[in-house]
Design a protein around this motif. Structure first.
Motif, short mmCIF file in Angstrom:
data_model
loop_
_atom_site.label_atom_id
_atom_site.label_comp_id
_atom_site.label_asym_id
_atom_site.label_seq_id
_atom_site.Cartn_x
_atom_site.Cartn_y
_atom_site.Cartn_z
N ALA A 543 36.03 2.21 11.18
CA ALA A 543 35.32 1.57 12.40
C ALA A 543 35.58 1.99 13.70
O ALA A 543 34.84 2.29 14.65
CB ALA A 543 35.10 0.23 11.98
N ALA A 546 34.89 5.60 14.62
CA ALA A 546 33.44 5.63 15.01
C ALA A 546 32.92 5.15 16.33
O ALA A 546 32.01 5.86 16.65
CB ALA A 546 32.59 4.98 13.87
N ILE A 547 33.70 4.27 17.00
CA ILE A 547 33.44 4.07 18.40
C ILE A 547 34.12 4.86 19.29
O ILE A 547 34.29 4.34 20.35
CB ILE A 547 33.34 2.62 18.61
N LYS A 714 25.44 -1.37 20.84
CA LYS A 714 25.41 0.07 20.10
C LYS A 714 26.60 0.51 19.20
O LYS A 714 26.52 0.76 18.11
CB LYS A 714 25.22 1.32 21.14
N GLU A 715 27.97 0.01 19.78
CA GLU A 715 29.02 0.15 19.15
C GLU A 715 29.12 -0.63 17.93
O GLU A 715 29.57 -0.39 16.96
CB GLU A 715 30.21 0.03 20.15
N ASP A 717 26.85 -1.54 16.21
CA ASP A 717 26.03 -1.09 15.12
C ASP A 717 26.75 0.15 14.51
O ASP A 717 26.57 0.21 13.11
CB ASP A 717 24.51 -0.43 15.79
N LYS A 718 27.56 0.96 15.27
CA LYS A 718 28.19 1.84 14.50
C LYS A 718 29.33 1.24 13.65
O LYS A 718 29.69 1.89 12.76
CB LYS A 718 29.04 2.63 15.66
N ILE A 719 29.85 0.28 14.13
CA ILE A 719 30.87 -0.40 13.25
C ILE A 719 30.51 -0.91 11.87
O ILE A 719 30.99 -0.74 10.86
CB ILE A 719 31.53 -1.53 14.13
N GLN A 721 27.86 0.19 10.42
CA GLN A 721 27.55 1.39 9.58
C GLN A 721 28.89 2.00 8.88
O GLN A 721 28.87 2.15 7.64
CB GLN A 721 26.83 2.62 10.33
N SER A 722 29.65 1.97 9.76
CA SER A 722 31.07 2.62 9.13
C SER A 722 31.72 1.57 8.18
O SER A 722 32.07 2.12 7.06
CB SER A 722 31.97 2.72 10.21
#
Length: 748
Positions: A543, A546-547, A714-715, A717-719, A721-722
Motif C-alpha cells: 500500500a 502504491a502512493i 486520491k492516495e 483510494d490507491k491504498i 485498491q492495493s
C-alpha cells in the motif's frame, strides 16, 4: 489531509513538527554555512595568501609565489639586454654613380666645343661647377626618393650626410687639362670612367676611399693611351665614387623593438621563493609584492569576489534542486533542516578527505590525487538522503575536486580529476542506491575502484602519459580510492544513523532480521501477534509503495508495531488459542486500559532497545485516537443492566494517540485494522473484503484520524485498491469469489 481535500475533515493539522527542523531562519543559516564551507575550502587554492610587511623590514618567513608571477624589473632588463645584442643594420643605397660621370663628361664636351669661351674661362667654370655637381647629385637623389618607400627618410638623411663628408677633392691641375680634350678623347674617357665607377661601386662600400685606391690600377689597365686622359679619368672616377652602405637607424631601432617584444617575460614560477626568511625587503622586492597583490594593505579583492560568487552559485544549485523536490519546504519529513545539516556534514567530511589527499601531491607526483575518496560523499547521500540529490552533489564534488587537486600553474580547474570524480561518483550511485545489506557497500567500493582505474587509464592513454612508474601509481591510487571509500562509508554510516536518527535501507533490513531480540520475543511469547505483524507488513508495504511512501519502513514498522502486546499477550485475541478470553470476566474500563496500553508499552520497549524514532512513531501512532467501541458498548450495556447512570463517554474509550503524523504510520494503521478484520471473517467474499476496506478507511476518515498527516483522498483510494489486491492474494484460499458463491447457492 490537505484542507481542500478532506471535505468535512476540519482544519489543518497542528504543526507538531514545528521547531528548528522546519524553521525558515535555521534553513537560511544552514544555507549560509554551505556558502562558508565552499568559500573557505576553496580559498587556499584560489585566493593568494597576503603578508603584513613593510619596505625595508626583514621578512620573518619565506614568501613563495602562489601562482606564476611576472618579474617586471627582470623582464625589462632582459629586454634591454636583448636590444643591446642587436647589431646595427646597414642598408645599401643604389646611387648610380655612373650617371654623375656621364653628367660631368657631357658638360666638359659641351663647354670644350664652345669657341666663344676662352680657355681661362673654361678652367674657371670647371673649377667652380664640377665640385658642386657632387652635392647637387646627392640632393636630387634624396629629393627624388624621399617619401616613395624605397628608402626611409632617416636612411636618406644618413646617406646624404656620410656621402658629402666623404666627397673627393679634385686636384687644381686637373681643371687646366680639361679644355684641351677633344670630343673623341672625351667619349673614350667617359666610357672608361663609367666602367671603372660601375665596377667599384658594385660592391658594398662604407668608406669611398677604399674603392678610390683601386682607381689608378684600373685606369692604367684600360684602353687609354694618353697620359693626360688617364690622369683626368682617374681624378673624375675618384670624384664620382661614393659610399653605398649606410647605418639604417630606423631599421636598427625597429629590430631592437622586435627583440624586446620577442624576449620572453621573466617569471617566478608557482611555489618558487620570492623572499627568503631573514631577507630584507628592498624597494624592488616590495614593488614585486605589491604588483602581485601579496601585501595585506595592497590586497586585490577580485579573487575573493569571484570565489564568493562561485560559492553562491553552488548553493543556488543545491537550493534549486531541494526546492524543486519539495524538500526545502518540509513536505517530505526526511528533507527538513536536520537533513540539510546532515548534508552539510557530508560535504564537510568529503571536502576534508580531498584536502588531506591534496597535501600529499607534489610536482613530481601529482597522481597522488587519484587516491582521494571523492565518492564518499556521494555514497553517503545516496544511502541517507536521495539518489537524485547525490547526482547533483557529485557534480559539485567534481568541480571542487578539480580545484583542490589541481597542480597546474596556469589553470583554475584540472578536469582530469573532475572527470575521474564524476565517473566514480556515478558508479557509486548506481551500485548502491538499492543497497539492502552492509556488504553492498563493499561491492560498491569495488565498482568505484574498477571504474576509477578505467577512467584514469583512459585519460593517460588520451594524453599519452605512458611513463611506466607514473602509469602504475596513477592506476593503483585510483583503485585504492574505491576501497578506502567503502571503508569510510561503513565506518561513518552508524554515526549518521545514530546522530540524526536516520533509518537507512541498510538499517531497516538489519532491523527486519528475525533474530533481533524483540522479534524473537514476539515470535516465542506471542506467535499470534507475530503472524499478525508479518501479515500487516506485507499489506502495508504494498500500500505504501502504491502512493510513493516508504514501503520498507512500513514493513519493518509493522513488525514492531504491536511489540507492546508481549507484556500481556493473553489479553489480545490473536494469542488466545485454546484459552478463555480474560476480558469476559473483567470490567470493560480495565479491558480498555489494558488494550490501549500496548502502544505506550511498545514505545518504551523500543526505546529500551534503541530502535529508531520512525519505527517508534509507527508503534505509537498506528491506532491514532480511534475508539474501542466494543468495550464502550459493553460498558454501556452493563450500566443499563445495573440501572446505573452513565459516568463516561465514548471519548473515554479512545487510544491516547497521537494521530498518525506520517503517511507510513497511517498506512500501517489501516493495514493493521484490515488484517484483523479479514482474519475475523469466516468465509469472506471479494465484495465483503472490498466493502470492509472502504468501511474501515471511511470510518477513520470521518473520525478525523488523518488530519495530522498529508494523505490525500486520491492516495486513500490507491491504498484501498492495493489492500484489496494484497488481501485477495494472501487469503486466496479463504476468499469466496462470485462464481463460487453462485455454485454453493445452486447446491443448496
Amino acid at each position: 489531509m490537505n484542507q481542500n481535500q478532506t471535505g468535512k475533515q476540519g482544519s489543518l493539522r497542528p504543526s507538531k513538527t514545528a521547531g528548528w527542523k522546519q524553521s525558515t531562519a535555521v534553513r537560511w543559516v544552514l544555507m549560509f554555512m554551505f556558502v562558508l564551507l565552499f568559500y573557505f575550502s576553496l580559498a587556499p587554492h584560489l585566493v593568494p595568501e597576503t603578508y603584513d610587511i613593510e619596505e625595508g623590514a626583514v621578512s620573518e618567513k619565506d614568501i613563495k609565489a602562489p601562482f606564476q608571477i611576472k618579474d617586471e624589473k627582470a623582464t625589462r632588463q632582459a629586454e634591454e639586454d636583448a636590444a643591446d645584442k642587436v647589431d646595427d643594420i646597414y642598408s645599401i643605397v643604389a646611387l648610380r654613380n655612373d650617371t654623375l660621370v656621364d653628367q660631368i663628361f657631357v658638360r666638359i664636351e659641351q663647354l670644350n666645343l664652345d669657341d666663344q669661351v676662352t680657355v681661362q674661362n673654361k678652367i674657371d667654370i670647371y673649377r667652380n661647377e664640377i665640385p658642386g655637381r657632387y652635392s647637387e647629385y646627392i640632393d636630387s637623389f634624396v629629393k627624388l626618393n624621399k617619401g616613395k618607400g624605397t628608402y626611409n627618410d632617416t636612411l636618406l638623411e644618413e646617406m646624404a650626410m656620410i656621402a658629402k663628408e666623404q666627397q673627393y677633392t679634385i686636384p687644381e691641375e686637373t681643371f687646366y687639362k680639361m679644355p684641351n680634350l677633344s670630343a673623341e678623347s672625351l667619349t673614350e674617357m667617359r666610357n672608361v670612367a663609367r666602367d671603372i665607377v660601375r665596377k667599384l661601386t658594385g660592391e658594398q662600400l662604407r668608406e669611398a676611399e677604399t674603392a678610390r685606391t683601386q682607381v689608378a690600377e684600373l685606369v692604367n689597365a684600360s684602353s687609354l693611351t694618353s697620359r693626360t686622359s688617364r690622369e683626368i679619368v682617374q681624378e673624375l672616377a675618384r670624384f664620382a665614387i661614393m659610399p653605398n652602405k649606410f647605418l639604417d637607424k630606423e631599421a636598427t631601432d625597429e629590430a631592437k623593438v622586435q627583440a624586446k617584444q620577442n624576449t620572453p617575460p621573466v617569471v617566478i614560477k608557482e611555489g618558487e621563493l620570492i623572499v627568503k626568511s631573514g631577507q630584507t625587503i628592498t624597494p624592488d622586492l616590495y614593488k614585486l609584492l605589491v604588483d602581485s597583490s601579496l601585501l595585506q594593505d595592497k590586497k586585490n579583492y577580485w579573487p575573493q569576489l569571484g570565489l564568493l560568487i562561485l560559492s553562491i552559485m553552488f548553493i543556488v544549485v543545491l537550493y534549486a534542486y531541494l526546492h524543486q523536490s519539495g524538500s526545502i519546504n518540509g513536505v517530505k519529513p526526511k528533507y527538513n533542516n536536520s537533513s540539510l545539516l546532515m548534508l552539510w556534514l557530508i560535504f564537510l567530511i568529503n571536502i576534508i578527505t580531498i584536502q588531506i589527499i591534496s597535501l600529499t601531491q607534489t610536482d613530481t607526483a601529482p597522481y597522488a590525487g587519484y587516491l582521494a575518496p571523492a565518492a564518499l560523499g556521494t555514497m553517503l547521500i545516496t544511502l541517507l538522503l536521495d539518489m537524485h540529490l547525490a547526482i547533483i552533489s557529485s557534480i559539485l564534488f567534481a568541480i571542487m575536486g578539480s580545484i583542490i587537486l589541481n597542480t597546474g600553474q596556469h589553470q583554475i580547474f584540472d578536469f582530469q580529476y573532475g572527470f575521474v570524480i564524476i565517473v566514480v561518483s556515478f558508479a557509486a550511485i548506481f551500485s548502491i542506491h538499492r543497497a539492502s545489506q552492509r556488504s553492498t557497500i563493499l561491492k560498491a567500493g569495488i565498482m568505484v575502484s574498477l571504474f576509477g582505474s578505467l577512467s584514469v587509464i583512459t585519460l593517460l592513454l588520451l594524453t599519452e602519459q605512458l611513463e611506466r612508474v607514473s602509469f602504475i601509481y596513477s592506476v593503483a591510487f585510483a583503485f585504492a580510492s574505491g576501497l578506502v571509500t567503502a571503508v569510510l562509508v561503513i565506518g561513518l554510516m552508524p554515526f549518521f544513523e545514530i546522530t540524526f536518527g536516520i533509518l537507512s535501507a541498510l538499517k531497516l533490513v538489519e532491523l527486519s532480521n528475525p533474530n533481533h531480540p524483540l522479534l524473537r520475543k514476539l515470535l516465542t511469547e506471542t506467535p499470534g501477534t507475530y503472524h499478525h505483524s508479518v501479515m500487516v507488513g506485507n499489506l502495508s508495504e504494498a500500500a505504501a509503495e502504491a502512493i510513493g511512501a516508504d514501503g520498507l519502513l512500513c514493513r519493518v514498522g509493522s513488525f514492531y508495531h504491536d511489540i507492546g502486546k508481549t507484556k500481556r499477550p493473553n489479553y489480545f485475541i490473536e494469542n488466545q488459542s485454546n484459552i478463555e478470553n480474560p476480558h469476559d470476566t473483567i470490567d470493560p474500563k480495565l479491558s480498555k486500559s489494558i488494550i490501549v496500553a500496548h502502544a505506550r508499552d511498545g514505545v518504551e520497549m523500543l526505546k529500551g532497545h534503541n530502535i529508531p524514532k520512525p519505527i517508534r512513531d509507527i508503534a505509537e501512532q498506528h491506532h491514532g485516537t480511534t475508539s474501542l467501541k466494543f468495550f464502550y458498548y459493553k460498558a454501556v450495556k452493563q450500566a443499563e443492566e445495573q440501572g446505573l447512570e452513565l459516568t463516561f463517554t465514548e471519548d473515554d474509550f479512545r487510544y491516547p494517540g497521537p494521530k498518525a503524523q506520517s503517511k507510513e504510520a497511517a498506512v500501517v494503521g489501516i493495514a493493521d485494522c484490515v488484517e484483523a478484520a479479514v482474519r475475523s471473517l469466516r468465509n469472506p467474499t471479494v465484495e465483503q473484503v472490498e466493502a470492509m476496506i472502504h468501511k474501515i478507511i471511511k470510518s477513520r476518515l470521518d473520525d478525523n484520524q488523518y488530519n495530522e498527516c498529508d494523505l490525500t483522498l486520491k492516495e486513500l483510494d490507491k491504498i484501498a485498491q492495493s489492500l484489496k489486491e494484497s488481501v485477495i492474494g494472501i487469503f486466496h484460499s479463504r476468499i469466496e469469489y462470485p462464481d463460487d458463491v453462485k455454485t454453493k447457492e445452486r447446491l443448496a
